[in-house]
Scaffold this motif. Structure first.
Motif, mmCIF file in Angstrom:
data_model
loop_
_atom_site.group_PDB
_atom_site.id
_atom_site.type_symbol
_atom_site.label_atom_id
_atom_site.label_comp_id
_atom_site.label_asym_id
_atom_site.label_seq_id
_atom_site.Cartn_x
_atom_site.Cartn_y
_atom_site.Cartn_z
ATOM 1 N N VAL A 62 0.839 -1.196 0.000
ATOM 2 C CA VAL A 62 0.000 0.000 0.000
ATOM 3 C C VAL A 62 0.876 1.249 0.000
ATOM 4 C CG1 VAL A 62 -1.666 1.333 1.366
ATOM 5 C CG2 VAL A 62 -1.982 -1.121 1.048
ATOM 6 N N LEU A 63 1.942 1.231 0.774
ATOM 7 C CA LEU A 63 2.858 2.363 0.809
ATOM 8 C C LEU A 63 3.489 2.591 -0.562
ATOM 9 C CD1 LEU A 63 4.333 4.553 2.440
ATOM 10 C CD2 LEU A 63 6.057 2.823 2.996
ATOM 11 N N ALA A 64 3.883 1.516 -1.231
ATOM 12 C CA ALA A 64 4.461 1.641 -2.568
ATOM 13 C C ALA A 64 3.445 2.236 -3.541
ATOM 14 C CB ALA A 64 4.957 0.288 -3.066
ATOM 15 N N ALA A 65 2.185 1.822 -3.422
ATOM 16 C CA ALA A 65 1.137 2.382 -4.283
ATOM 17 C C ALA A 65 0.934 3.862 -3.993
ATOM 18 C CB ALA A 65 -0.166 1.615 -4.092
ATOM 19 N N LEU A 123 5.079 12.535 5.260
ATOM 20 C CA LEU A 123 4.185 11.550 5.856
ATOM 21 C C LEU A 123 4.515 10.145 5.344
ATOM 22 C CD1 LEU A 123 1.719 10.828 7.572
ATOM 23 C CD2 LEU A 123 0.313 11.334 5.574
ATOM 24 N N ILE A 124 4.738 10.033 4.057
ATOM 25 C CA ILE A 124 5.091 8.737 3.480
ATOM 26 C C ILE A 124 6.439 8.263 4.019
ATOM 27 C CG2 ILE A 124 5.757 7.577 1.326
ATOM 28 C CD1 ILE A 124 3.412 8.974 0.002
ATOM 29 N N GLY A 163 3.563 5.821 -5.610
ATOM 30 C CA GLY A 163 3.309 5.933 -7.044
ATOM 31 C C GLY A 163 2.317 7.031 -7.349
ATOM 32 N N HIS A 164 1.267 7.124 -6.560
ATOM 33 C CA HIS A 164 0.268 8.183 -6.743
ATOM 34 C C HIS A 164 0.864 9.544 -6.441
ATOM 35 C CE1 HIS A 164 -3.114 5.647 -7.648
ATOM 36 N NE2 HIS A 164 -2.883 4.907 -6.573
#
Length: 70
Positions: free
Chosen positions: A23-26, A45-46, A29-30
């Protein structure tokens, strides 16, 4: 732990952490698709989320955390 419960919990934790890393990788990407203002606002935050996941996976479990850096 003789009944396997400890191993089952460990396996479940590994699975959940791997899902969180995906989910973090997605999300990263966004973030790249957004403008520079969004990147500045959400980038830290990420990075914090990634650091937390690294801490949670530092027990030697192989959930791919070392391959998913910010």
């Amino acid at each position: 732990m003789a009944d396997g419960t400890g191993q089952e919990q460990h396996d479940r934790q590994d699975s959940v952490l791997a899902d969180a890393l995906q989910v973090l990788a997605a999300a990263k990407g966004h973030l790249h698709e957004q403008g520079p203002d969004s990147g500045a606002a959400l980038g830290s935050l990420i990075a914090d989320c990634h650091a937390l996941l690294d801490d949670l996976t530092s027990d030697g479990g192989d959930t791919g955390a070392s391959e998913q850096h910010v």
